[in-house]
Design a protein around this motif. Sequence first.
Motif, PDB file in Angstrom:
ATOM      1  N   ILE A 293      24.136  95.205  64.570  1.00  0.00           N
ATOM      2  CA  ILE A 293      23.896  93.755  65.325  1.00  0.00           C
ATOM      3  C   ILE A 293      24.637  93.638  63.493  1.00  0.00           C
ATOM      4  O   ILE A 293      24.518  93.107  62.166  1.00  0.00           O
ATOM      5  N   LEU A 294      25.261  92.255  63.622  1.00  0.00           N
ATOM      6  CA  LEU A 294      25.454  90.765  63.005  1.00  0.00           C
ATOM      7  C   LEU A 294      26.357  92.109  62.240  1.00  0.00           C
ATOM      8  O   LEU A 294      26.801  91.753  60.379  1.00  0.00           O
ATOM      9  N   ASP A 295      27.381  93.301  62.329  1.00  0.00           N
ATOM     10  CA  ASP A 295      28.544  93.756  61.536  1.00  0.00           C
ATOM     11  C   ASP A 295      27.156  94.633  60.194  1.00  0.00           C
ATOM     12  O   ASP A 295      27.725  94.764  59.163  1.00  0.00           O
ATOM     13  N   SER A 296      25.945  95.482  60.584  1.00  0.00           N
ATOM     14  CA  SER A 296      24.987  95.228  59.192  1.00  0.00           C
ATOM     15  C   SER A 296      25.249  97.039  58.924  1.00  0.00           C
ATOM     16  O   SER A 296      24.839  97.194  58.604  1.00  0.00           O
ATOM     17  N   GLY A 297      25.631  97.521  60.379  1.00  0.00           N
ATOM     18  CA  GLY A 297      24.787  98.724  60.466  1.00  0.00           C
ATOM     19  C   GLY A 297      24.080  99.098  60.914  1.00  0.00           C
ATOM     20  O   GLY A 297      23.979 100.147  61.548  1.00  0.00           O
ATOM     21  N   PHE A 298      23.333  98.490  61.287  1.00  0.00           N
ATOM     22  CA  PHE A 298      21.967  98.219  62.215  1.00  0.00           C
ATOM     23  C   PHE A 298      22.390  98.392  63.570  1.00  0.00           C
ATOM     24  O   PHE A 298      21.981  96.984  63.670  1.00  0.00           O
TER      25      PHE A 298
END
Length: 626
Positions: A293-298
């Motif tokens: 999600i949103l390049d957050s790794g989550f």
Amino acid sequence: MLKSRQDLRAHAERARRALREEKLRILICAGTGCVANGSLGVYEAFQHELVQRGLPYKLELVQEVEHPAVALNASGCHGFCQMGPLVRFEPAGILYCKVKPADVPEIVEEHLVNGRPVERLLYHHPATGRVVAREDDIPFYRHQVRIALEQCGRVNPEDLNDYLAHSGYQALEKVLFEMTPPDVIKEVLDSGLRGRGGAGFPTGRKWTFARNAPGNKKYFICNGDEGDPGAFMDRSVMEGAPHRVLEGMMIAGYAIGADEGYIYVRAEYPLAVKRLRKAIADAEAAGLLGENILDSGFSFRIHIKEGAGAFVCGEETALIASVEGQRGMPRPRPPFPANSGLWGCPTVINNVETLANIAPIIMRGAGWFRRYGTPGSPGTKTFALAGQVAHTGLVEVPMGITLREIVFNIGGGLREGKSFKAVQIGGPSGGCLTEEHLDLPLDFDSLQKVGAMIGSGGMVVLGQDSCMVEVARFFMTFVQNESCGKCVPCREGTRRMLELLTSVTNGKAAEEDLALLEELAQTVKDGALCGLGKTAPNPVLTTLRYFRPEYEAHVRDNKCPAGVCKDLLSYFINAEKCKGCGLCAKNCPVEAISGEKKQPHVIDLTKCIKCGTCMENCKFDAVYTA
């Protein structure tokens, strides 16, 4: 597709700019109550009238419409269900009540064209007749503090951009890029947020247990199985602010280390299911839900599980069994779900209202949240205010507020000048409180001391014409029907309690049965397997405690002081009022009434079946009960 934090910020700013540019926004309540009263017809009438007048309008926040005169939106529940369908005009915040499709041309002509509110459709104070135009100035709203419900009635639940324009997913962004999972848990712990589903267990502690539990796979479950009679708090949040629920779930998942979640919602909530499904699909399409999600790794996925409406599935372990495809029945604890829950993995379960508080806490801080409520019960609580109160609906108030403030300031007192008798709070798991408790602060600990509980938030106001024995019997009937049957104390104990209560209401109980009823209730409370079984006797124990003379009148005198229990009533005819018209005798199904024409009639009590037909047909108020 929002691929980064910067993308989200840019898109949210575009949505906020579109909101600021709206000169007039019309919000038609599309919660279940208003929909049932015809609000969708009102929505269509506005569309038709705007087209007829050549006034351009838009239905979505960022919809491209040349020179729109108005934004027309559906909203979630405003809470003031008794006055629906409701229509709110922004930015002035003017609220129209009980609007019908036929009223729409007048509203458009007067308000949109001439700039004058339609006074007859505004709120009129029942006691003073004072006209109140702004929603926030209506007494029903003025004493409330809305956190969980702050977006219900203000945001289009089916428009993701509208949610973003109202600070949606900012808390998720903050969590993903500025906070570690322990930071998130600490903020929730510091806020003092306790579960709003009934037990009031500290939310942060539950998250800590799951975070520290061993295992690579963890789950988060949102409990939307709202089973109390008359309760619709979670339903309104799911229908009115579905993205707020999703955001709370994702923050919780990040905090405990879960990448998958379930929303367990009863199938009797079709509108909530529909809007949740759309919210999930829209969030996935926007990149706010799913992988990285949103390049957050989550990563986080959310599924919807529709329940069959079993009351027991509000209990955590029964809910888990139902999600797993098994019969919804509770399991002994330990192990607790935080250590071994869904498919044996660490699992956290929070209810909808609890999750609706998460994003505001993250954005505004634990200290802000603690400004409301009490030290031991911070924040606010939603209640479904029902019964004989003048203003029924959904309210959100600070913890620690008194019953008197809710019943008389927000609810407007009792209808038809009736006097207050009791409040049944907490649904089947709660208890009945009396006039002496009107100034009791409503928080988890205070209510527990007097034998009641907040529960999920049902609140039924009762007047002097309510029979407390019948109230206890009503809730025991519900609990007994909903018992899963797994443990003997609940399965057999609630059945026997119901039999005893029924015998009291029909005049067949002996005085010693009251002692047996109390002993049995305490046994079920102590011995039932799950929390629902343990709290099932609360209505019986509290009514015995606070209204024992009413029970004694039933068993000693064969009288129902409130005149409710039919088997304890006798019908008589007042000779002074009777005109001898014969309508009562003509309609009596068992020919129990006799008398000469134009002479007072009499009822043969040995034949009377107490159906009440004579009273219904008498035009002179001559028939009475005693």
